[in-house]
Design a protein around this motif. Structure first.
Motif, PDB file in Angstrom:
ATOM      1  N   MET A 118     -20.002  56.866  -6.209  1.00 35.96           N
ATOM      2  CA  MET A 118     -19.838  57.891  -5.188  1.00 35.96           C
ATOM      3  C   MET A 118     -19.625  59.242  -5.878  1.00 35.96           C
ATOM      4  SD  MET A 118     -20.057  56.084  -2.419  1.00 35.96           S
ATOM      5  CE  MET A 118     -19.427  57.128  -1.119  1.00 35.96           C
ATOM      6  N   ASP A 119     -20.162  60.310  -5.271  1.00 41.97           N
ATOM      7  CA  ASP A 119     -20.043  61.650  -5.830  1.00 41.97           C
ATOM      8  C   ASP A 119     -19.084  62.504  -5.005  1.00 41.97           C
ATOM      9  OD1 ASP A 119     -21.796  61.012  -7.798  1.00 41.97           O
ATOM     10  OD2 ASP A 119     -23.515  62.064  -6.914  1.00 41.97           O
ATOM     11  N   TYR A 120     -18.261  63.312  -5.737  1.00 42.65           N
ATOM     12  CA  TYR A 120     -17.287  64.190  -5.092  1.00 42.65           C
ATOM     13  C   TYR A 120     -17.405  65.582  -5.709  1.00 42.65           C
ATOM     14  CZ  TYR A 120     -15.274  59.707  -3.724  1.00 42.65           C
ATOM     15  OH  TYR A 120     -15.097  58.436  -3.211  1.00 42.65           O
ATOM     16  N   LEU A 121     -17.148  66.591  -4.902  1.00 35.96           N
ATOM     17  CA  LEU A 121     -17.178  67.962  -5.371  1.00 35.96           C
ATOM     18  C   LEU A 121     -15.757  68.416  -5.683  1.00 35.96           C
ATOM     19  CD1 LEU A 121     -18.776  70.595  -5.846  1.00 35.96           C
ATOM     20  CD2 LEU A 121     -18.371  71.150  -3.430  1.00 35.96           C
ATOM     21  N   LEU A 122     -15.535  68.895  -6.917  1.00 33.05           N
ATOM     22  CA  LEU A 122     -14.202  69.292  -7.374  1.00 33.05           C
ATOM     23  C   LEU A 122     -14.125  70.808  -7.548  1.00 33.05           C
ATOM     24  CD1 LEU A 122     -13.528  66.622 -10.164  1.00 33.05           C
ATOM     25  CD2 LEU A 122     -13.037  66.473  -7.711  1.00 33.05           C
ATOM     26  N   VAL A 123     -13.080  71.398  -6.982  1.00 40.25           N
ATOM     27  CA  VAL A 123     -12.830  72.834  -7.138  1.00 40.25           C
ATOM     28  C   VAL A 123     -11.523  72.999  -7.920  1.00 40.25           C
ATOM     29  CG1 VAL A 123     -12.338  75.011  -5.935  1.00 40.25           C
ATOM     30  CG2 VAL A 123     -14.031  73.406  -5.016  1.00 40.25           C
ATOM     31  N   PRO A 124     -11.511  73.809  -8.991  1.00 39.16           N
ATOM     32  CA  PRO A 124     -10.317  73.903  -9.851  1.00 39.16           C
ATOM     33  C   PRO A 124      -9.117  74.490  -9.110  1.00 39.16           C
ATOM     34  CG  PRO A 124     -11.900  75.609 -10.426  1.00 39.16           C
ATOM     35  CD  PRO A 124     -12.584  74.712  -9.456  1.00 39.16           C
ATOM     36  N   ARG A 125      -7.936  73.900  -9.384  1.00 40.29           N
ATOM     37  CA  ARG A 125      -6.690  74.447  -8.841  1.00 40.29           C
ATOM     38  C   ARG A 125      -5.826  75.027  -9.962  1.00 40.29           C
ATOM     39  NH1 ARG A 125      -3.032  71.564  -4.735  1.00 40.29           N
ATOM     40  NH2 ARG A 125      -2.277  73.709  -4.805  1.00 40.29           N
ATOM     41  N   ARG A 126      -5.452  74.200 -10.952  1.00 41.90           N
ATOM     42  CA  ARG A 126      -4.591  74.719 -12.022  1.00 41.90           C
ATOM     43  C   ARG A 126      -4.693  73.821 -13.251  1.00 41.90           C
ATOM     44  NH1 ARG A 126       0.898  72.388 -12.216  1.00 41.90           N
ATOM     45  NH2 ARG A 126       0.954  70.577 -10.833  1.00 41.90           N
ATOM     46  N   LEU A 127      -4.441  74.422 -14.403  1.00 48.17           N
ATOM     47  CA  LEU A 127      -4.338  73.682 -15.660  1.00 48.17           C
ATOM     48  C   LEU A 127      -2.885  73.265 -15.830  1.00 48.17           C
ATOM     49  CD1 LEU A 127      -5.734  72.790 -18.324  1.00 48.17           C
ATOM     50  CD2 LEU A 127      -4.982  74.969 -19.298  1.00 48.17           C
ATOM     51  N   ILE A 128      -2.634  71.973 -15.930  1.00 50.69           N
ATOM     52  CA  ILE A 128      -1.267  71.466 -16.075  1.00 50.69           C
ATOM     53  C   ILE A 128      -0.823  71.534 -17.527  1.00 50.69           C
ATOM     54  CG2 ILE A 128       0.202  69.414 -15.821  1.00 50.69           C
ATOM     55  CD1 ILE A 128      -1.613  68.604 -13.474  1.00 50.69           C
ATOM     56  N   GLU A 129      -1.706  71.132 -18.450  1.00 45.14           N
ATOM     57  CA  GLU A 129      -1.360  71.148 -19.871  1.00 45.14           C
ATOM     58  C   GLU A 129      -2.633  71.098 -20.703  1.00 45.14           C
ATOM     59  OE1 GLU A 129       1.486  68.733 -23.066  1.00 45.14           O
ATOM     60  OE2 GLU A 129       1.756  68.482 -20.915  1.00 45.14           O
ATOM     61  N   ALA A 130      -2.612  71.829 -21.822  1.00 49.42           N
ATOM     62  CA  ALA A 130      -3.696  71.768 -22.797  1.00 49.42           C
ATOM     63  C   ALA A 130      -3.109  71.278 -24.107  1.00 49.42           C
ATOM     64  CB  ALA A 130      -4.342  73.138 -22.982  1.00 49.42           C
ATOM     65  N   GLY A 131      -3.733  70.264 -24.708  1.00 49.13           N
ATOM     66  CA  GLY A 131      -3.214  69.685 -25.941  1.00 49.13           C
ATOM     67  C   GLY A 131      -4.177  69.847 -27.097  1.00 49.13           C
ATOM     68  N   GLN A 132      -4.051  68.962 -28.079  1.00 49.40           N
ATOM     69  CA  GLN A 132      -4.870  69.063 -29.286  1.00 49.40           C
ATOM     70  C   GLN A 132      -6.347  68.866 -28.984  1.00 49.40           C
ATOM     71  OE1 GLN A 132      -2.775  65.842 -31.179  1.00 49.40           O
ATOM     72  NE2 GLN A 132      -1.726  67.218 -32.598  1.00 49.40           N
ATOM     73  N   ASP A 133      -6.655  67.935 -28.098  1.00 48.37           N
ATOM     74  CA  ASP A 133      -8.057  67.634 -27.803  1.00 48.37           C
ATOM     75  C   ASP A 133      -8.292  67.393 -26.316  1.00 48.37           C
ATOM     76  OD1 ASP A 133      -6.664  65.265 -27.599  1.00 48.37           O
ATOM     77  OD2 ASP A 133      -8.139  64.045 -28.675  1.00 48.37           O
ATOM     78  N   PHE A 134      -7.381  67.829 -25.473  1.00 45.13           N
ATOM     79  CA  PHE A 134      -7.492  67.491 -24.052  1.00 45.13           C
ATOM     80  C   PHE A 134      -6.963  68.603 -23.158  1.00 45.13           C
ATOM     81  CE2 PHE A 134      -3.251  66.228 -25.331  1.00 45.13           C
ATOM     82  CZ  PHE A 134      -2.451  66.634 -24.268  1.00 45.13           C
ATOM     83  N   ASP A 135      -7.472  68.611 -21.925  1.00 44.06           N
ATOM     84  CA  ASP A 135      -6.919  69.376 -20.818  1.00 44.06           C
ATOM     85  C   ASP A 135      -6.442  68.389 -19.762  1.00 44.06           C
ATOM     86  OD1 ASP A 135      -7.566  71.855 -21.896  1.00 44.06           O
ATOM     87  OD2 ASP A 135      -9.436  72.057 -20.756  1.00 44.06           O
ATOM     88  N   ILE A 136      -5.307  68.659 -19.158  1.00 43.38           N
ATOM     89  CA  ILE A 136      -4.888  67.942 -17.950  1.00 43.38           C
ATOM     90  C   ILE A 136      -4.894  68.957 -16.833  1.00 43.38           C
ATOM     91  CG2 ILE A 136      -3.082  66.596 -16.807  1.00 43.38           C
ATOM     92  CD1 ILE A 136      -2.125  65.661 -19.499  1.00 43.38           C
TER      93      ILE A 136
END
Length: 517
Positions: free
Chosen positions: A490-508
């Motif tokens: 199934m496909d969903y459309l995502l609209v950004p709200r906020r960046l919770i945390e950015a780490g060494q190799d990841f975004d949450i």
């Protein structure tokens, strides 16, 4: 620096007793890289204790020469360690070389204090220098402590006893609170008591939850505000930590059950806590770090504010309360690190050629709470571990992989590594993030997308709440960029709200689900 080398030798079997040898050794250091140069100087310091027949004054001159000769190499290595993105092997080597040098320098200066106090017939010549020697001993020990904290490691047995012994000599001789020129230059004026307060306050600042760059800022803040710190023989407001100058015990927060003794000293931030609060308010208002704050480097306002907020919590009279109760546990967990391996583990690709058992570690859980673990990790297999590392975690007898982040690290004297893990989710699902077509539909070609992790804490009601939280490759999140998410065909459309945390190799990051396409 080398003026004393012009004088005639005074006996002894150390290579640097002879002026020509000493000069040649110091001049030859320019041909070596900073690590090699400091190792040479460390070896010279180490051999001093075993050398015989050297007068106390000459020992001081040798130590002072080594101390001065090492400074440019120390600065270079410190800048590399804190300011560069080094490989783990390079970090480990620099930390070892620097930590060893400062420990041996502190030991050499402490030996001079011992020569004076033990009745060495030549030790009386050190009396005019004794306050300087004591202050330098403690300053070098403080810098050794910092390099141990960079690696989240405990100091060796005897470290605090040796510091307490030097400080007790300063108290007994009546110069602990007197002004002294520790080194020539702008930051050279201090007192032995002020120097002692630096490692004491650094040790109670709970740096096991901070990355190395913030440990550096903490040490610099402690040094700059040390004139406001207080130490006395009775507990009082602003002195809610204690240290025993006659015992080999780390400084600690004052507790009701503490048995009082003449050797106890009570210390704390006193008015420094208020000045720290004012400094934080100023940085918040201006968005800049004032030039009067000497941090030894350029740091962003956010980095400094994070440290000041951290210190405000841990220097406070009452320690920060735990958010949740912890219970003892004897579980074992499998652990993988880094987004790539967490994705592979969650997707069930552990048997692929690119993912083998050598990349899965087993840790012993010592305590557990609803949102995390305290675990014991094998040091030999976790040289990759750092504050902020993304972890995939699974109970050894379980099936689901969860996602957490390493928040605290400390190594004890037995070389055990203790890790505090904050869990974001106890089970996660892989989804596919895809670009959007010009008409807003999700691109049908899976090859153009990349995998991400959907946190089930959001997924339970994700479509009902119309919000999802994802763990994605570093740099994927943008407040201006929408994505398509493919999950279970199934496909969903995502609209950004906020960046919770950015780490060494990841975004949450958190996204709003507009519609299912």
């Amino acid at each position: 620096m080398l003026g004393w080398l012009k004088s005639a030798g005074q006996g002894g079997d150390h290579p640097m007793v002879d002026p020509k040898n000493a000069r040649a050794l110091v001049e030859s250091l320019s041909e070596q890289n900073p690590s090699q140069a400091l190792e040479v100087l460390s070896d010279q310091l180490d051999s001093l204790r075993e050398s015989l027949g050297i007068r106390a004054q000459r020992v001081y001159e040798i130590v002072d020469t080594i101390d001065t000769a090492g400074k440019p190499f120390q600065r270079k290595l410190s800048q590399e360690f804190v300011g560069s993105n080094l490989a783990k092997a390079q970090e480990t080597r620099i930390a070892h070389v620097m930590g060893t040098f400062w420990l041996r320098l502190a030991g050499a200066y402490r030996m001079l204090v011992e020569m004076h106090e033990s009745g060495d017939p030549t030790g009386a010549a050190l009396r005019p220098l004794l306050s300087t020697i004591a202050a330098r001993t403690i300053r070098a020990a403080n810098l050794h402590l910092k390099w141990r904290l960079f690696r989240y490691s405990a100091v060796a047995p005897g470290f605090w006893f040796d510091l307490g012994r030097v400080y007790s000599v300063a108290e007994a001789r009546g110069f602990a609170a007197g002004r002294v020129t520790v080194y020539p230059g702008v930051w050279g004026e201090s007192t032995v008591q002020r120097e002692m307060l630096k490692p004491l306050m650094l040790a109670v600042s709970s740096t096991d939850s901070l990355p190395a760059v913030q440990v550096e800022i903490v040490e610099r803040v402690c040094a700059q505000f040390s004139e406001l710190f207080v130490m006395q023989k009775q507990a009082a407001t602003g002195c809610h930590f204690w240290f025993d100058i006659m015992a080999d015990k780390s400084p600690a927060r004052l507790a009701d059950r503490l048995a009082l003794a003449p050797s106890l000293r009570f210390f704390g931030p006193a008015n420094a806590a208020y000045e720290l609060e004012k400094l934080g308010a100023s940085i918040k208002q201006t968005g800049a770090v004032p030039s009067s704050l000497n941090l030894g480097g350029d740091y962003s306002a956010d980095q400094v504010l994070d440290v000041l907020n951290h210190l405000a919590r841990y220097w406070a009279p009452q320690p920060p309360a735990r958010r949740e109760a912890r219970s003892p546990s004897q579980e074992r967990i499998d652990v993988v690190n880094g987004l790539k391996d967490v994705l592979a583990a969650v997707a069930g690709d552990m048997l692929d050629a690119e993912f083998d058992g050598r990349r899965v570690d087993t840790w012993a859980v010592s305590n557990e709470s609803p949102n995390g673990f305290g675990a014991l990790a094998p040091v030999a297999r976790t040289d990759w571990l750092a504050i902020g590392t993304l972890l995939g975690v699974k109970y050894q007898d379980g099936a689901a992989w969860g996602v957490g982040i390493a928040r605290r690290i400390s190594n004890d004297v037995h070389n055990n590594r203790h890790v505090g893990i904050e869990m974001f989710a106890r089970g996660v699902t892989t989804v596919r993030l895809l670009p959007l077509l010009p008409d807003g539909r999700v691109h049908p070609d899976d090859e153009l997308g990349e995998d991400a992790l959907l946190l089930p804490s959001a997924a339970d009601n994700s479509l009902g709440k119309m919000e999802v939280t994802l763990v994605m490759r570093l740099g994927t999140f943008s407040p201006q960029k929408s994505y398509g998410m493919r999950m279970y065909a199934m496909d969903y459309l995502l609209v950004p709200r906020r960046l919770i945390e950015a780490g060494q190799d990841f975004d949450i990051a958190e996204y709003r689900v507009l519609q299912r396409t």
